[in-house]
Design a protein around this motif. Structure first.
Motif, mmCIF file in Angstrom:
data_model
loop_
_atom_site.group_PDB
_atom_site.id
_atom_site.type_symbol
_atom_site.label_atom_id
_atom_site.label_comp_id
_atom_site.label_asym_id
_atom_site.label_seq_id
_atom_site.Cartn_x
_atom_site.Cartn_y
_atom_site.Cartn_z
ATOM 1 N N TRP A 112 0.826 -1.210 0.000
ATOM 2 C CA TRP A 112 0.000 0.000 0.000
ATOM 3 C C TRP A 112 0.864 1.266 0.000
ATOM 4 O O TRP A 112 0.473 2.280 -0.556
ATOM 5 N N VAL A 113 2.056 1.182 0.611
ATOM 6 C CA VAL A 113 2.981 2.315 0.576
ATOM 7 C C VAL A 113 3.560 2.467 -0.828
ATOM 8 O O VAL A 113 3.708 3.584 -1.348
ATOM 9 N N GLU A 114 3.875 1.337 -1.457
ATOM 10 C CA GLU A 114 4.401 1.387 -2.821
ATOM 11 C C GLU A 114 3.376 1.989 -3.780
ATOM 12 O O GLU A 114 3.742 2.717 -4.712
ATOM 13 N N ARG A 115 2.102 1.676 -3.547
ATOM 14 C CA ARG A 115 1.058 2.256 -4.393
ATOM 15 C C ARG A 115 1.055 3.777 -4.278
ATOM 16 O O ARG A 115 0.860 4.493 -5.257
ATOM 17 N N TRP A 116 1.259 4.273 -3.070
ATOM 18 C CA TRP A 116 1.289 5.722 -2.852
ATOM 19 C C TRP A 116 2.521 6.345 -3.509
ATOM 20 O O TRP A 116 2.433 7.389 -4.158
ATOM 21 N N LEU A 117 3.666 5.688 -3.357
ATOM 22 C CA LEU A 117 4.906 6.221 -3.927
ATOM 23 C C LEU A 117 4.925 6.132 -5.451
ATOM 24 O O LEU A 117 5.641 6.890 -6.114
ATOM 25 N N GLU A 118 4.149 5.198 -6.007
ATOM 26 C CA GLU A 118 4.063 5.102 -7.469
ATOM 27 C C GLU A 118 3.519 6.393 -8.072
ATOM 28 O O GLU A 118 3.869 6.762 -9.198
ATOM 29 N N LEU A 119 2.656 7.071 -7.326
ATOM 30 C CA LEU A 119 2.128 8.350 -7.805
ATOM 31 C C LEU A 119 3.263 9.363 -7.982
ATOM 32 O O LEU A 119 3.315 10.101 -8.972
ATOM 33 N N LEU A 120 4.163 9.383 -6.999
ATOM 34 C CA LEU A 120 5.285 10.320 -7.090
ATOM 35 C C LEU A 120 6.237 9.934 -8.213
ATOM 36 O O LEU A 120 6.760 10.793 -8.932
ATOM 37 N N ASP A 121 6.459 8.631 -8.372
ATOM 38 C CA ASP A 121 7.372 8.174 -9.422
ATOM 39 C C ASP A 121 6.836 8.493 -10.817
ATOM 40 O O ASP A 121 7.604 8.554 -11.785
ATOM 41 N N SER A 122 5.513 8.661 -10.911
ATOM 42 C CA SER A 122 4.933 8.988 -12.216
ATOM 43 C C SER A 122 5.134 10.463 -12.582
ATOM 44 O O SER A 122 4.873 10.867 -13.715
ATOM 45 N N TYR A 123 5.595 11.252 -11.611
ATOM 46 C CA TYR A 123 5.818 12.681 -11.860
ATOM 47 C C TYR A 123 7.068 12.850 -12.718
ATOM 48 O O TYR A 123 8.126 12.274 -12.431
ATOM 49 N N ARG A 124 6.973 13.655 -13.757
ATOM 50 C CA ARG A 124 8.062 13.714 -14.742
ATOM 51 C C ARG A 124 9.258 14.536 -14.281
ATOM 52 O O ARG A 124 10.363 14.353 -14.786
#
Length: 287
Positions: free
Chosen positions: A19-31
């Motif tokens: 669930w933490v990785e799901r949240w951090l995936e949002l940040l990783d999608s930032y260009r």
């Protein structure tokens, strides 16, 4: 209320919880990766002075280049009371969800509960997160907002219920609702069981009363009478095991020899006819 569990500069943000990785995936999608790297450094170096939850909204103070810390606010669109009603009902259907959440784990298939109700516990994109910062940087997320994102990942790792808080329900509210719903279902099961037992008792009582009434109306003088027909296949009639008849058992008739002989022959014929009639009557046949 301010949460004191802030990063002390040693956070690595290398979490294994899904669930933490799901949240951090949002940040990783930032260009803008460099901006995210600065945000991560801010979080690691303890630049976040405070984080406070007010209902479903997060307020944070982040120390930047200015003397005064910047004010950051962050929120998701909270679910309605009706949404949470259906979510709690779905969660209560499986006790494993409550057990894992209480143990500090987020059930892997818990997203199915929200999807089933047309919702998503996690935002799909960064644009789904309402965030603003008092810094002069017009970009969103700026490094101060990004630092709060990373710090929230720490919160999620320690307590998965923090994610639900952003959707409008605290840990206490969710668990209380689950307990009340499960207690309500247990009470319903008890009432159903009591009703079933009561119906069974009523049926037994009615049967007993009916039998008692039948006994009251029973005529003992006719107890041995049977008016129904007998099944001929159940009746077996056999002749006596010897030649003795009632006439033989009664002995000699006290008449003259000739009169006794004539009477004996007559009575034997009558006895034979009566025996035959009795057999036919028993078999419900006409002679």
């Amino acid at each position: 209320m301010t949460n004191p569990n802030l990063s002390n500069g040693n956070a690595t943000f290398s979490h294994k919880e899904w669930w933490v990785e799901r949240w951090l995936e949002l940040l990783d999608s930032y260009r803008f990766k460099k901006r995210l790297e600065r945000a991560r450094i801010y979080a690691r170096e303890g630049k976040i002075l405070s984080i406070e939850f007010k209902k479903a909204k997060v307020f944070a103070k982040v120390q930047g280049s200015d003397i005064n810390p910047y004010q950051v606010s962050l929120s998701l669109v909270p679910f309605t009371d009706e949404d949470w009603h259906y979510i709690i009902e779905s969660l209560a259907e499986k006790a494993i969800f409550s057990a894992e959440l209480l143990a500090g784990k987020m059930p892997e298939n818990i997203e199915e509960v929200f999807i089933k109700n047309g919702l998503s516990v996690f935002p799909f994109t960064l644009s789904d997160i309402n965030a603003c910062c008092s810094c002069p940087d017009k970009a969103n997320p700026c490094k101060h907002i990004g630092a709060v994102y990373y710090q929230l990942a720490e919160y999620f790792s320690e307590d998965p219920f923090t994610i639900f808080k952003l959707r409008g329900r605290t840990k206490e509210q969710i668990l209380d609702a689950l307990r009340q719903l499960r207690l309500q279902k247990l009470n319903q099961q008890k009432v159903l069981k009591l009703t079933k037992n009561k119906n069974s008792l009523t049926e037994i009582t009615e049967t007993s009363n009916h039998q008692a009434e039948e006994f009251k109306t029973l005529d003992l003088t006719k107890f041995w009478q049977y008016k129904g027909g007998l099944d001929s296949s159940l009746i077996v009639i056999v002749p006596p095991s010897d030649d003795q008849t009632v006439l033989n058992i009664l002995g000699r008739i006290t008449l003259t020899y000739e009169e006794a002989r004539i009477a004996q022959q007559y009575l034997q014929q009558v006895y034979k006819n009566i025996s035959q009639y009795a057999v036919m009557e028993a078999l419900n046949r006409k002679i």
